[in-house]
Design a protein around this motif. Structure first.
Motif, PDB file in Angstrom:
ATOM      1  N   ALA A 122       0.849  -1.198   0.000  1.00 28.98           N
ATOM      2  CA  ALA A 122       0.000   0.000   0.000  1.00 28.98           C
ATOM      3  C   ALA A 122       0.883   1.246   0.000  1.00 28.98           C
ATOM      4  CB  ALA A 122      -0.920  -0.005   1.216  1.00 28.98           C
ATOM      5  N   GLN A 123       0.396   2.274  -0.666  1.00 29.09           N
ATOM      6  CA  GLN A 123       1.146   3.525  -0.767  1.00 29.09           C
ATOM      7  C   GLN A 123       0.183   4.704  -0.729  1.00 29.09           C
ATOM      8  OE1 GLN A 123       4.649   3.953  -1.203  1.00 29.09           O
ATOM      9  NE2 GLN A 123       4.210   6.122  -0.870  1.00 29.09           N
ATOM     10  N   ILE A 124       0.588   5.748  -0.008  1.00 24.53           N
ATOM     11  CA  ILE A 124      -0.106   7.031  -0.097  1.00 24.53           C
ATOM     12  C   ILE A 124       0.952   8.116  -0.146  1.00 24.53           C
ATOM     13  CG2 ILE A 124      -0.370   7.293   2.415  1.00 24.53           C
ATOM     14  CD1 ILE A 124      -3.060   8.717   1.793  1.00 24.53           C
ATOM     15  N   GLY A 125       0.729   9.130  -0.974  1.00 24.80           N
ATOM     16  CA  GLY A 125       1.721  10.172  -1.133  1.00 24.80           C
ATOM     17  C   GLY A 125       2.950   9.666  -1.856  1.00 24.80           C
ATOM     18  N   PRO A 126       4.023  10.438  -1.818  1.00 23.65           N
ATOM     19  CA  PRO A 126       5.234  10.045  -2.562  1.00 23.65           C
ATOM     20  C   PRO A 126       5.960   8.872  -1.918  1.00 23.65           C
ATOM     21  CG  PRO A 126       5.665  12.010  -1.245  1.00 23.65           C
ATOM     22  CD  PRO A 126       4.187  11.739  -1.134  1.00 23.65           C
ATOM     23  N   ILE A 133       3.628   0.842   2.918  1.00 18.71           N
ATOM     24  CA  ILE A 133       3.468  -0.327   3.778  1.00 18.71           C
ATOM     25  C   ILE A 133       3.470  -1.562   2.893  1.00 18.71           C
ATOM     26  CG2 ILE A 133       2.103  -1.469   5.559  1.00 18.71           C
ATOM     27  CD1 ILE A 133       0.661   1.134   6.083  1.00 18.71           C
ATOM     28  N   VAL A 134       4.370  -2.490   3.182  1.00 15.19           N
ATOM     29  CA  VAL A 134       4.345  -3.792   2.532  1.00 15.19           C
ATOM     30  C   VAL A 134       4.320  -4.825   3.646  1.00 15.19           C
ATOM     31  CG1 VAL A 134       6.874  -3.855   2.281  1.00 15.19           C
ATOM     32  CG2 VAL A 134       5.430  -5.330   0.864  1.00 15.19           C
ATOM     33  N   ALA A 151      -1.805  -4.554   4.632  1.00 14.26           N
ATOM     34  CA  ALA A 151      -1.325  -3.194   4.354  1.00 14.26           C
ATOM     35  C   ALA A 151      -2.446  -2.293   3.841  1.00 14.26           C
ATOM     36  CB  ALA A 151      -0.185  -3.239   3.342  1.00 14.26           C
ATOM     37  N   GLY A 152      -3.358  -2.870   3.062  1.00 14.51           N
ATOM     38  CA  GLY A 152      -4.471  -2.084   2.533  1.00 14.51           C
ATOM     39  C   GLY A 152      -5.393  -1.556   3.610  1.00 14.51           C
ATOM     40  N   GLU A 153      -5.507  -2.269   4.722  1.00 13.98           N
ATOM     41  CA  GLU A 153      -6.298  -1.795   5.856  1.00 13.98           C
ATOM     42  C   GLU A 153      -5.492  -0.798   6.680  1.00 13.98           C
ATOM     43  OE1 GLU A 153      -9.422  -2.698   6.030  1.00 13.98           O
ATOM     44  OE2 GLU A 153      -9.225  -4.146   4.394  1.00 13.98           O
ATOM     45  N   LEU A 154      -4.216  -1.072   6.876  1.00 15.20           N
ATOM     46  CA  LEU A 154      -3.382  -0.221   7.722  1.00 15.20           C
ATOM     47  C   LEU A 154      -3.168   1.162   7.118  1.00 15.20           C
ATOM     48  CD1 LEU A 154      -0.683  -2.844   8.762  1.00 15.20           C
ATOM     49  CD2 LEU A 154      -2.587  -1.992  10.140  1.00 15.20           C
ATOM     50  N   ILE A 155      -3.223   1.281   5.795  1.00 11.28           N
ATOM     51  CA  ILE A 155      -3.001   2.580   5.149  1.00 11.28           C
ATOM     52  C   ILE A 155      -4.143   3.543   5.436  1.00 11.28           C
ATOM     53  CG2 ILE A 155      -4.143   2.239   2.899  1.00 11.28           C
ATOM     54  CD1 ILE A 155      -0.560   3.553   3.347  1.00 11.28           C
ATOM     55  N   LEU A 199      -2.015  -5.234  14.443  1.00 12.58           N
ATOM     56  CA  LEU A 199      -1.097  -4.804  13.394  1.00 12.58           C
ATOM     57  C   LEU A 199      -1.040  -3.282  13.311  1.00 12.58           C
ATOM     58  CD1 LEU A 199      -2.041  -7.332  10.564  1.00 12.58           C
ATOM     59  CD2 LEU A 199       0.042  -7.366  11.945  1.00 12.58           C
ATOM     60  N   ALA A 200      -2.155  -2.618  13.659  1.00 15.51           N
ATOM     61  CA  ALA A 200      -2.221  -1.158  13.553  1.00 15.51           C
ATOM     62  C   ALA A 200      -1.211  -0.462  14.451  1.00 15.51           C
ATOM     63  CB  ALA A 200      -3.630  -0.679  13.886  1.00 15.51           C
ATOM     64  N   GLU A 201      -0.677  -1.168  15.443  1.00 13.46           N
ATOM     65  CA  GLU A 201       0.336  -0.559  16.304  1.00 13.46           C
ATOM     66  C   GLU A 201       1.581  -0.155  15.527  1.00 13.46           C
ATOM     67  OE1 GLU A 201       0.238  -2.156  20.736  1.00 13.46           O
ATOM     68  OE2 GLU A 201       0.430  -3.799  19.297  1.00 13.46           O
ATOM     69  N   ILE A 202       1.789  -0.777  14.365  1.00 12.01           N
ATOM     70  CA  ILE A 202       2.954  -0.407  13.563  1.00 12.01           C
ATOM     71  C   ILE A 202       2.854   1.038  13.090  1.00 12.01           C
ATOM     72  CG2 ILE A 202       2.103  -1.127  11.268  1.00 12.01           C
ATOM     73  CD1 ILE A 202       4.896  -2.376  10.809  1.00 12.01           C
ATOM     74  N   ASN A 203       1.624   1.524  12.874  1.00 10.72           N
ATOM     75  CA  ASN A 203       1.426   2.920  12.489  1.00 10.72           C
ATOM     76  C   ASN A 203       1.874   3.854  13.608  1.00 10.72           C
ATOM     77  OD1 ASN A 203       0.277   2.348   9.966  1.00 10.72           O
ATOM     78  ND2 ASN A 203      -1.768   2.135  10.839  1.00 10.72           N
ATOM     79  N   LYS A 204       1.434   3.559  14.825  1.00  7.79           N
ATOM     80  CA  LYS A 204       1.779   4.415  15.962  1.00  7.79           C
ATOM     81  C   LYS A 204       3.267   4.356  16.256  1.00  7.79           C
ATOM     82  CE  LYS A 204       0.313   5.538  20.664  1.00  7.79           C
ATOM     83  NZ  LYS A 204      -0.691   5.282  21.714  1.00  7.79           N
TER      84      LYS A 204
END
Length: 449
Positions: free
Chosen positions: A326-330, A380-381, A385-389, A415-420
């Protein structure tokens, strides 16, 4: 009518539903299948096939599952539903006969506003001999009931790579031929993770190979500039072309090129101000969710006269392999080229996430790009990843600071803890490695009772 929508895919249906329910008279024109590419040939069947492959279904049962999934969603996009909402639906090709009139099915439609939402179709490159074989695209591969013994895929973009993994999951031999590198628009490091997993599963990935000739001798033979590949079936996933050929845009006074209609920031035609273009045909990224977003932008403009401009910096994208990408932005490389010394990059591996460890899915990483305390891009790979983005899509769309993420309390273990953790990594050197912070902290401790 008030609004004439040409194309009943994701974007066109969203415009038609929104406009008619807000009191506008709407004519909706669709020459092929309601729901467009996403429902019938793209997002829905591809994800259904991937799911079936991972659940252990056989090939025949998987294709039944694909058909059933499409059938379950069809009523929401059907002609009956939109006629029930109050739209006039015409099932034929549309063409402009003047800047203010479109003809479809023998009917002339004069509208205050036109919306071109005709999407795109698979591009089949003019490879020598390709006309001598059955070259499947995403519009025909889901109808195939015979399991390929060896599927050759020309094109290593998201469609090609998803179909490679799905068919390998059914036991097919699969070879991917890509002229550059697979997933070439994605972060190079993240793409390598997906490639390594595919190769570990038995997919043959041939990068920097150009297909120059195709022939048939009971099967399919693809001659490249670096060797020959022989298989039983061929899938062409070499990009897409916008659907404008039948519209006679010249008669409508609508400037365009091979990428689509020339529009301004508000998605209005630069040469015919009665016309909007959304989705693939607007000339930008080609995603179903982008078309839906475009629909919201122009409905505000068309129906309420409100200023509205389309953004692209907050639009995520996902390749639904396992692991997902998953990717957002550059990407990192794009962000470094644009922001230079202002950029900081923070990486967290899934191997350090307790939920990923517990589930045994630790391939991959999250890479966060930050400028002046705000997230501007995320790669995110890894698992889901599609949910975490989604958390990053919300943050970037609303231009929040990273504290928006770090202040969020998440359940453990997720898994969402990886974002934080990635967001916290930005603050770590500022808080825990700063001599000033340590001196102030020590002073406060001595002063407190």
């Amino acid at each position: 009518c008030d609004v004439c929508v040409i194309g009943a895919g994701s974007g066109g249906l969203s415009v038609a539903a929104g406009a008619v329910q807000m009191g506008a008279s709407v004519v909706l024109i669709e020459a092929h299948k309601m729901g467009g590419d996403c429902l019938n040939y793209g997002c829905v069947p591809s994800k259904a096939l991937l799911s079936a492959a991972r659940s252990g279904q056989d090939f025949g049962a998987a294709k039944v599952h694909v058909a059933q999934t499409i059938a379950a969603i069809e009523p929401h996009d059907s002609q009956a539903r939109f006629e029930g909402l109050g739209c006039t639906v015409i099932r034929d090709y549309a063409r402009f006969v003047s800047p203010a009139v479109v003809e479809a099915g023998g009917t002339h439609i004069r509208a205050r506003r036109f919306v071109i939402a005709t999407g795109s179709s698979p591009f089949v490159p003019p490879i020598d001999g390709i006309e001598t074989v059955e070259a499947h695209t995403n519009e025909t591969i889901f109808d195939l009931r015979e399991k390929p013994e060896h599927l050759i895929i020309i094109g290593g973009g998201p469609i090609g790579i998803e179909m490679a993994q799905a068919h390998r999951g059914f036991g097919c031999d699969v070879t991917v031929i890509e002229g550059a590198r697979i997933l070439g628009n994605e972060d190079r490091e993240a793409a390598k993770v997906v490639k390594a997993v595919l190769e570990g599963q038995g997919v043959t990935v041939l990068e920097n190979r150009k297909a120059i000739r195709i022939s048939s001798d009971g099967g399919v033979t693809v001659q490249t500039d670096k060797g020959t590949v022989t298989g039983s079936h061929l899938l062409v996933a070499a990009g897409r072309q916008v659907n404008v050929d039948k519209l006679d845009l010249a008669a409508g006074g609508i400037d365009h090129d091979r990428k689509g209609v020339h529009v301004d920031a508000g998605l209005k035609s630069v040469s015919n101000r009665k016309v909007y273009a959304i989705g693939d045909v607007a000339g930008g990224p080609q995603f179903t969710h982008l078309a839906g977003y475009h629909a919201g932008v122009i409905v505000r403009s068309m129906l309420f006269g409100l200023p509205a401009k389309a953004r692209t910096d907050h639009i995520p994208r996902v390749t639904y392999t396992a692991p997902e990408l998953a990717q957002i932005g550059p990407t990192e490389a794009e962000a470094m080229a644009k922001f230079g010394a202002l950029l900081s990059i923070h990486r967290v591996d899934f191997a350090s996430n307790d939920r990923a460890l517990a589930g045994g899915s630790t391939e991959g990483f999250l890479k966060l790009m930050v400028v002046k305390g705000r997230p501007i891009g995320v790669t995110i790979v890894g698992p889901q990843a599609g949910e975490l983005i989604a958390m990053w899509a919300m943050a970037i769309a609303n231009r929040t600071k990273l504290s928006f993420i770090t202040n969020t309390v998440l359940p453990y273990p997720t898994l969402a803890e990886i974002n934080k953790r990635a967001a916290s990594a930005y603050f770590t050197p500022k808080l825990f490695e700063s001599p000033l912070v340590k001196r102030v902290g020590g002073l406060v401790q001595r002063l407190l009772p």
